[in-house]
Scaffold this active site. Structure first.
Site, PDB file in Angstrom:
ATOM      1  N   HIS A 188       0.816  -1.201   0.000  1.00  0.00           N
ATOM      2  CA  HIS A 188       0.000   0.000   0.000  1.00  0.00           C
ATOM      3  C   HIS A 188       0.858   1.263   0.000  1.00  0.00           C
ATOM      4  O   HIS A 188       0.488   2.264  -0.618  1.00  0.00           O
ATOM      5  CB  HIS A 188      -0.920  -0.008   1.227  1.00  0.00           C
ATOM      6  CG  HIS A 188      -1.914   1.101   1.251  1.00  0.00           C
ATOM      7  ND1 HIS A 188      -3.033   1.106   0.454  1.00  0.00           N
ATOM      8  CD2 HIS A 188      -1.954   2.247   1.977  1.00  0.00           C
ATOM      9  CE1 HIS A 188      -3.733   2.203   0.684  1.00  0.00           C
ATOM     10  NE2 HIS A 188      -3.104   2.910   1.597  1.00  0.00           N
ATOM     11  N   ASP A 201      -0.720  15.105   5.205  1.00  0.00           N
ATOM     12  CA  ASP A 201      -1.779  14.575   6.060  1.00  0.00           C
ATOM     13  C   ASP A 201      -1.339  13.242   6.646  1.00  0.00           C
ATOM     14  O   ASP A 201      -0.461  12.565   6.099  1.00  0.00           O
ATOM     15  CB  ASP A 201      -3.083  14.409   5.287  1.00  0.00           C
ATOM     16  CG  ASP A 201      -3.109  13.157   4.443  1.00  0.00           C
ATOM     17  OD1 ASP A 201      -2.274  13.042   3.526  1.00  0.00           O
ATOM     18  OD2 ASP A 201      -3.957  12.281   4.693  1.00  0.00           O
ATOM     19  N   GLU A 211      -7.851   7.671  -4.260  1.00  0.00           N
ATOM     20  CA  GLU A 211      -7.479   6.674  -3.265  1.00  0.00           C
ATOM     21  C   GLU A 211      -8.515   5.563  -3.222  1.00  0.00           C
ATOM     22  O   GLU A 211      -9.621   5.700  -3.743  1.00  0.00           O
ATOM     23  CB  GLU A 211      -7.367   7.313  -1.874  1.00  0.00           C
ATOM     24  CG  GLU A 211      -5.960   7.759  -1.507  1.00  0.00           C
ATOM     25  CD  GLU A 211      -5.018   6.607  -1.193  1.00  0.00           C
ATOM     26  OE1 GLU A 211      -5.469   5.430  -1.203  1.00  0.00           O
ATOM     27  OE2 GLU A 211      -3.833   6.868  -0.947  1.00  0.00           O
ATOM     28  N   GLY A 218      -2.320   8.578  -8.481  1.00  0.00           N
ATOM     29  CA  GLY A 218      -3.206   7.435  -8.313  1.00  0.00           C
ATOM     30  C   GLY A 218      -2.833   6.592  -7.121  1.00  0.00           C
ATOM     31  O   GLY A 218      -2.135   7.036  -6.199  1.00  0.00           O
ATOM     32  N   HIS A 222     -10.322   2.623  -0.409  1.00  0.00           N
ATOM     33  CA  HIS A 222     -10.512   2.193   0.976  1.00  0.00           C
ATOM     34  C   HIS A 222     -11.323   0.905   0.931  1.00  0.00           C
ATOM     35  O   HIS A 222     -12.417   0.802   1.506  1.00  0.00           O
ATOM     36  CB  HIS A 222     -11.202   3.279   1.806  1.00  0.00           C
ATOM     37  CG  HIS A 222     -10.490   3.559   3.085  1.00  0.00           C
ATOM     38  ND1 HIS A 222     -11.130   3.768   4.281  1.00  0.00           N
ATOM     39  CD2 HIS A 222      -9.160   3.654   3.374  1.00  0.00           C
ATOM     40  CE1 HIS A 222     -10.250   3.985   5.236  1.00  0.00           C
ATOM     41  NE2 HIS A 222      -9.043   3.930   4.708  1.00  0.00           N
TER      42      HIS A 222
END
Length: 693
Positions: A33, A253, A77, A506, A79
């Site tokens: 990831h 972040d 992103e 991406g 999830h």
């Protein structure tokens, strides 16, 4: 856990064993990831530069020039795993995470898109996941005041045990005043602000790099972060105000791998010393691993000069956000963490960040069956079945849960693309791909995914500025999956070059498979496309307007919606030629057409139901099934008043738009059938009826 090979490689480099904090840092930052270890070589083939690209891949988001005084900031992103384990919070924090990627660049987020992929909608588990994922996206996006203006929803059995939740966010910034995520000079301070750190989301990055199983679901629930959109809204305003001061030197972040990930990647140009004791906490008794690796949401990290720390603190306090000065940039290229007076991590920063060994995986071409079995049934029944398939049916049930007009920029969200007004021009957005066709021919139909999104823009007179993507695949350890991924990326890149639409960012999401259902997802290289065009709404034609089918139809039923509802099989479409699309785009921009839509999922029958549900049409073709249901790309259904506008195009006039509530009357060869407005409405509202009753 680190693999034995990775652990051996690291300890040999260091000449010693790892501390607990160091091991946790490597486990997360060297995960697929975060490190892209098995995809790095393939991703390098993508075109990433262009005339308007100010900042390409490598930061939290990309920056692309929109006009002389405005730039677009865009990121994408996934999830996926968290959204299976906890669909509401998983999807909500997916939105929160991508929004923070945008604000970390000093930009204000203005729009979201959400391409979503689920299992069969007749399964109760799918309905549960679908309901709560949409609720999570809508609830979070609505609360933070960022409109969802475009999306895609695909339903296929391969996603039954592993849905995909991909999110695109777009923001705006002055092209000369955006932030980056790399520290600028030793001696500067690192300030953490936003939510307090708790134990939620521990191991999220490594969790996202594992497959799902029934036994792991409850155990992995702690890897799902819990979001607070009200704090995120405050974080947006605080970060934008800090950026406006001109005193923020870099910003990142806190997402995957938490504070360890953000601070080490941010400091990789020099080094950093972090004092974990200074982090403001939500829970007592947290140890150093928990503080550094927790993925608590709504947190940001900025680099400022020592004399500006108090200013950043005062801005955070203005928005009722907690803050801490947690470390500093150092000249030595090391990543050091102190806790309770001890050094619990001391690593070469370039080994931790970017030091992952290259990973060359085997690949084997996948053979697929393209045999065609002609489906049984009346043409009308097949048409209604295609229109009722949830990929084609109205998405009203989803759309009504999102606030599309907050911020007052949204012009249109109807049909082919979302349109927002930015000054005198329109920002036009599209997203998605067709996994069924990509599974049959990965190179050709990943290219067609790029084409299809550009065609959506063309129907509003817009051209692409750039692309972001989310490469969702099963385990790359399977040679056929790795081959699918490589071919998909090559096809995507080649069409991006053809359209002059650079790939500026991406995400890669692998290991999307489920032991519980014995499934692995179809290859899903989802596209998010940002374009620019005239400010216009998608328009529907008027009674009396004529209809034409532009482009040539082939026998491409493999991976089609007809295939999905009948299992007929067949050949997938070849790579499309952009020439026709460019002509249609110019006609739309010149107001020479009264309506246009491209032909994709559902073929011509779906395009007719969308553009002209009240029309009489006669379609030439030897095979009615091919004429109505083929999904050959490079075709458009257009409405016009003056046929002279179509000069130079390959087209056939197929009918005339009737009065409202006339219904659709279709003649194909010797067969004729009619669809009443009530029949079309019943088919198109299949999702709403399933989810409401």
């Amino acid at each position: 856990m680190l693999s034995a090979d990775d652990l051996g490689f690291i300890t040999e480099k260091l000449g010693r064993d790892l501390t607990d904090v160091e091991a946790a840092c490597f486990e997360n930052l060297w995960s697929e990831h975060c490190s892209y270890r098995s995809t790095r070589s393939v991703l390098k083939t993508l075109p990433t530069e262009g005339e308007d690209v100010i900042l390409g891949p490598g930061d939290d988001a990309a920056v692309v020039r929109f006009s002389d005084d405005l730039a677009i900031v865009v990121g994408m992103e996934s999830h996926n795993h968290p959204s299976y384990v906890d669909p509401h919070d998983g999807a909500a924090t997916g939105v929160g995470g991508i929004v923070r990627d945008i604000i970390s660049m000093g930009a204000r987020p203005i729009a979201l898109m959400d391409p979503l992929y689920f299992g069969s909608l007749d399964q109760e588990k799918t309905k549960y996941l679908f309901e709560h994922v949409v609720g999570g996206i809508g609830g979070y996006g609505n609360c933070i005041g960022v409109p969802v203006v475009r999306g895609e929803t695909v339903f296929d059995p391969s996603y039954q045990g592993n849905p995909l939740v991909n999110v695109v966010c777009v923001g705006v910034v002055d092209p000369d005043r955006f932030l980056t995520a790399r520290v600028k000079a030793p001696g500067n301070r690192l300030v953490l602000f936003g939510s307090s750190t708790g134990r939620d989301g521990l191991g999220g990055a490594s969790f996202a790099s594992r497959d799902l199983s029934e036994d792991s679901e409850a155990a992995e629930r702690t890897s799902v972060q819990i979001g607070d959109p009200y704090t995120e809204k405050l974080l947006i305003e605080a970060t934008c105000e800090m950026a406006e001061t001109g005193k923020v030197l870099s910003c990142r972040d806190l997402g995957a791998a938490g504070l360890a990930g953000a601070s080490s990647e941010m400091a990789s140009t020099f080094g950093a010393r972090i004092v974990a004791d200074r982090v403001h906490l939500r829970e007592e008794g947290m140890n150093a691993v928990e503080i550094m690796l927790a993925e608590s949401q709504e947190r940001m990290l900025v680099e400022v000069a020592p004399e500006d720390v108090a200013l950043m603190g005062s801005i955070a306090e203005k928005y009722d956000l907690r803050w801490s000065e947690i470390g500093e940039v150092i000249a030595e290229p090391r990543y050091i963490v102190e806790f309770e007076g001890d050094v619990v991590c001391d690593l070469p920063v370039d080994l931790l960040v970017g030091g992952t060994p290259a990973c060359a995986l085997p690949k084997t071409p996948k053979t697929v069956d393209t045999a065609y079995t002609r489906p049984e049934g009346a043409l009308k029944d097949l048409a209604l079945a295609v229109l009722a398939h949830p990929d084609v049916a109205s998405k009203e049930w989803i759309v009504e849960q999102y606030d599309h007009h907050v911020q007052l920029r949204t012009v249109s969200t109807d049909h082919d693309a979302g349109v927002l007004r930015l000054g005198d021009a329109a920002l036009v957005l599209s997203c998605g791909c067709n996994p069924r066709q990509i599974a049959l021919a990965p190179y050709e139909n990943a290219a067609n995914a790029v084409y299809e999104n550009a065609a959506n823009l063309a129907c509003l007179g817009a051209r692409p500025l750039c692309i972001v993507n989310c490469l969702n695949f099963a385990s790359p350890l399977h040679p056929e999956v790795y081959w699918e991924m490589e071919q998909s990326v090559l096809g995507l890149g080649d069409m991006a070059r053809t359209l002059d639409a650079p790939v500026v960012g991406g995400n890669v999401s692998l290991y999307n498979e489920s032991d519980e259902f014995g499934t692995e997802i179809k290859p899903t290289p989802t596209i998010g496309m940002v374009g620019k065009g005239p400010v216009r709404r998608w328009t529907a034609p008027e009674a009396g307007d004529r209809l034409a089918l532009v482009g040539s139809t082939g026998e491409h039923l493999g991976g089609s919606i007809l295939d999905a509802v009948t299992g007929c099989g067949g050949a997938a479409p070849p790579k499309a030629d952009p020439a026709v699309m460019e002509q249609v785009r110019d006609l739309v921009a010149a107001d020479a057409l009264t309506g246009a839509t491209d032909l994709s999922k559902g073929g011509l029958i779906a395009a007719l139901a969308k553009l002209a549900p009240d029309a009489a049409v006669t379609i030439a073709g030897d095979d009615p099934l091919v004429a109505l249901f083929s999904e050959t790309y490079g075709r458009f259904l257009v409405a016009f008043k003056d046929e002279a506008a179509l000069e130079g195009l390959e087209y056939q006039v197929v009918g005339t738009v009737g009065a409202k509530d006339d219904g659709l009357r279709v003649t194909v060869g010797a067969e004729t059938f009619a669809l009443s407005p009530a029949e079309i409405e019943e088919a198109r509202t299949s999702i709403t009826r399933l989810m409401r009753f």
